[in-house]
Design a protein around this motif. Structure first.
Motif, short mmCIF file in Angstrom:
data_model
loop_
_atom_site.label_atom_id
_atom_site.label_comp_id
_atom_site.label_asym_id
_atom_site.label_seq_id
_atom_site.Cartn_x
_atom_site.Cartn_y
_atom_site.Cartn_z
N PHE A 1 0.83 -1.21 0.00
CA PHE A 1 0.00 0.00 0.00
C PHE A 1 0.87 1.26 0.00
CE2 PHE A 1 -3.77 -2.50 1.41
CZ PHE A 1 -4.67 -1.98 0.50
N TYR A 2 1.98 1.24 0.72
CA TYR A 2 2.86 2.41 0.72
C TYR A 2 3.40 2.69 -0.68
CZ TYR A 2 7.17 5.05 0.96
OH TYR A 2 8.16 5.96 0.71
N PHE A 3 3.92 1.66 -1.34
CA PHE A 3 4.48 1.89 -2.67
C PHE A 3 3.40 2.21 -3.69
CE2 PHE A 3 8.21 -0.21 -0.88
CZ PHE A 3 9.22 0.58 -1.40
N SER A 4 2.22 1.65 -3.52
CA SER A 4 1.13 2.00 -4.41
C SER A 4 0.73 3.47 -4.23
CB SER A 4 -0.09 1.09 -4.14
OG SER A 4 -1.18 1.45 -4.96
N PHE A 5 0.64 3.92 -2.96
CA PHE A 5 0.30 5.32 -2.70
C PHE A 5 1.39 6.25 -3.21
CE2 PHE A 5 0.41 9.06 0.14
CZ PHE A 5 -0.83 9.60 -0.18
N LEU A 6 2.66 5.87 -3.00
CA LEU A 6 3.77 6.70 -3.47
C LEU A 6 3.74 6.83 -5.00
CD1 LEU A 6 6.39 8.26 -3.06
CD2 LEU A 6 7.61 6.07 -2.91
N GLY A 7 3.51 5.71 -5.71
CA GLY A 7 3.42 5.76 -7.15
C GLY A 7 2.21 6.56 -7.63
N PHE A 8 1.06 6.37 -6.98
CA PHE A 8 -0.16 7.09 -7.33
C PHE A 8 0.01 8.59 -7.09
CE2 PHE A 8 -4.34 8.83 -6.39
CZ PHE A 8 -5.14 8.29 -7.40
N TYR A 9 0.57 8.94 -5.95
CA TYR A 9 0.79 10.35 -5.61
C TYR A 9 1.77 10.99 -6.59
CZ TYR A 9 3.10 14.13 -2.97
OH TYR A 9 3.68 15.31 -2.59
N ASN A 10 2.84 10.28 -6.92
CA ASN A 10 3.81 10.86 -7.83
C ASN A 10 3.24 11.01 -9.24
OD1 ASN A 10 6.46 11.93 -7.82
ND2 ASN A 10 7.14 10.24 -9.12
#
Length: 646
Positions: free
Chosen positions: A220-229
């Motif tokens: 979830f962290y990496f998904s959020f980081l990718g989505f946010y970026n």
């Protein structure tokens, strides 16, 4: 031969030395170890044998109902732990995991109805490696001491156990257990790791592989980081256009301020939908409805839980509230006071430097103008690190019963401090001094210096240490014995958790949503930083740190609320920055508009934007339509099942 290799590159150990199983479904020729328990070298054989007996004992005898292996030697300092199929399946139901049913839908796993679930006869396909390791760790954490029980081979003080005391917590505190860590599967890791941290497109990550290998919170962290970026691309383009064109018009600044408010709302609402899609696919969407077990570090008087009838510690909530209000709150306030004093020192030093430069201007003295900002940024980073340690100690001392309450109170402490520590100076400049030029210079310093510090401390230093001074955990050859490869993993540093990563994103989001209208390139700089952030964070997980234990997760938790709260604060910040801008002041002077009327118009704009945020959040559903249908189908099935039982 102790180790052998079976299908898909999984390294296993011949079952002859493992705990004997009596269930037919759990019998196998080879067993795959999930985690390693390393003991102190001074631990006696009888102590090790007692620990193994507690690990392999059934639940009705207060055991963990797992499989144990003594390692190379019976009197060695290593215990390998695996889990039989029945234990994994029963615990999957207790945790509340959802798995694919025979008709393809995701249903809460049921052990009595296990034959109706896909891959129920293949535990490697049904449960991910991260889920299996979490279940094994959870079973060890749930081991409680019985009446008149003590640790053999130890002194009375060191080996005494009170009824209901968590055994492995006692073993770790007394130094009998040095460390416990889940095992890497090097072939699985190498299959996706290079693609993960070397691929160019930051929006495309092997999320399913990350979830399967590292667990839900990491995925979830990496998904959020990718989505946010990915979402930063639009404000980055808009900001670049306004920066390189004559953007300092009133229309340009108002446009960027309103865009920031709308953008932050839409991004967070769309992330809720994306998060729900991922959670459904990973079988954790309805995880929050399950009953939480007490934390291993939870202490109190032993008694029966009136809800579950289980024997567990009890700690009065009134006592916890006293600790929060009369100890934790004053300590937090003391650190906030230190933060304010640091801000005062920053402005005093700023005044001294400007006074010196005004008396002796030269190109050699120009760098001194940035010295106060750099020193204050270093002070802020130092205070952040110290406070996180203190906040963790305070939250642990407050003695929260379940992990979600612990994380909520710890996160709240750190968020309040981080908000003041990182944004107090910017708010002071914007709201009190009303100096937009100084605010712009300070924001640029934060964006550049802080990001450089983060990249150096989080990635470059650990990478250089491992590259030129590698630990035993990374100095491995193919010909090394597998038992040495397992032991070497303990030499790697333990991963400190995702808290620092989320705080970094929280501060980034604040810079962008609160103040970027005074420096339009904020989004572009953050985007470039996060392109490398995804790769450096992935590299840390794959190469630099020990594999972490993680519990299943349904979303990013309290961080969603934290980002949304920051979005509401951004409305006030952006409206105020518009009001004090030179363009608005000039317009008011030219047209005879008083400050009072300008302030009233700004307040009206603020209310309109808040209403707009609420409307956007209401219009965009939290769940996609197909997920809502799946959840409704699940609830219908549950009601039908209850009718059948009745």
């Amino acid at each position: 031969m102790l180790f052998q290799r079976v299908s898909k590159g999984v390294v296993t150990i011949a079952s002859g030395s493992w705990t004997k199983v009596t269930c037919k479904c759990c019998f196998t020729d080879a067993v795959r170890p999930l985690l390693v328990i390393e003991l102190n070298k001074e631990v006696r054989l009888e102590t090790k044998q007692w620990i193994i007996s507690k690990i392999e004992a059934p639940a009705n005898k207060q055991g963990a109902q797992l499989l144990a292996h003594p390692g190379e030697d019976d009197d060695g300092d290593m215990i390998l732990v695996a889990a039989p199929t029945c234990t994994l399946l029963r615990k999957a139901e207790a945790v509340g995991l959802s798995k694919p049913y025979r008709d393809g839908t995701m249903l809460a796993f049921s052990y009595p109805d296990r034959a109706s679930f896909k891959n129920a006869d293949n535990i490697e396909e049904l449960l991910t490696l991260a889920e299996q390791q979490y279940i094994a760790k959870n079973e060890l954490d749930d081991l409680k001491a019985g009446t008149n029980e003590s640790i053999p081979g130890c002194s009375k003080d060191k080996g005494s156990l009170y009824p209901g005391e968590p055994i492995f917590q006692k073993l770790e505190k007394s130094g009998i257990v040095k460390t416990m860590y889940p095992l890497h599967d090097k072939e699985k890791l190498s299959a996706f790791s290079k693609q993960w941290y070397s691929q160019f497109n930051s929006g495309v990550q092997p999320l399913d592989y990350i979830h399967s290998y590292f667990g839900g919170p990491v995925a979830f962290y990496f998904s959020f980081l990718g989505f946010y970026n990915l979402s930063l691309q639009l404000p980055a383009v808009l900001g670049a256009v306004l920066y390189f064109l004559p953007w300092n018009s009133l229309n340009g600044q108002v446009l960027l301020a309103i865009f920031n408010v709308v953008w932050s709302t839409v991004v967070l609402e769309l992330w809720k939908r994306r998060s729900a899609e991922l959670a459904y696919g990973w079988g954790t969407l309805l995880l929050n409805s399950t009953f939480e077990e007490p934390r291993p570090n939870y202490r109190g008087t032993m008694g029966h839980n009136p809800v579950t009838k289980r024997w567990e510690p009890y700690f009065p909530s009134a006592e916890r509230k006293k600790r929060i209000w009369f100890v934790s709150t004053p300590v937090v306030c003391a650190f906030l006071w230190l933060t304010v004093m640091g801000m005062v020192a920053y402005f005093y030093l700023e005044w001294c430097v400007k006074d010196y430069y005004s008396r002796e201007p030269s190109w050699l003295a120009m760098p001194l103008l940035y010295l106060p900002s750099v020193l204050h940024i270093l002070y802020v980073d130092f205070m952040n690190h110290v406070y996180k340690t203190v906040a963790h100690m305070l939250t642990e001392w407050e003695n929260h019963r379940v992990e979600s309450d612990f994380q909520k109170h710890y996160t709240l402490k750190v968020l309040v401090f981080s908000f003041i520590n990182c944004f107090a100076v910017l708010f002071y400049i914007a709201f009190y001094k009303q100096d937009l030029e100084l605010l712009r210079k300070r924001l640029v310093s934060l964006l550049i210096v802080s990001q450089i510090i983060n990249q150096v401390t989080e990635a470059l230093v650990p990478y250089l240490l491992e590259r030129f001074l590698p630990s035993q955990g990374t100095k491995q050859r193919e010909a090394d014995p597998h038992i040495d490869k397992l032991r070497a993993q303990s030499c790697q540093s333990e991963y400190p958790g995702l808290f620092a990563e989320y705080i970094e994103l929280f501060v980034q989001f604040g810079y962008l949503s609160l103040f970027s209208c005074v420096y339009p390139l904020t989004a572009a700089l953050l985007f470039l930083n996060n392109v490398t952030e995804i790769r450096t964070d992935a590299l840390k997980f794959c190469k630099l740190f020990r594999k972490p234990f993680v519990a299943p997760a349904a979303n990013i938790g309290i961080w969603q609320t934290a980002f949304e709260a920051l979005g509401f604060v951004s409305v006030i910040s952006n409206c105020w920055l518009i009001l004090i801008s030179p363009q608005v002041k000039g317009y008011c002077q030219e047209n005879g508009v008083s400050f009072r009327h300008a302030l009233l118009c700004t307040i009206a704009l603020e209310h309109v934007l808040i209403i707009l945020k609420v409307v956007i959040a209401f219009v965009i559903p939290d769940l996609p339509k197909w997920v809502r249908i799946k959840v409704a189908q699940l609830e219908f099935r549950s009601r039908q099942a209850l009718k059948t039982v009745a």
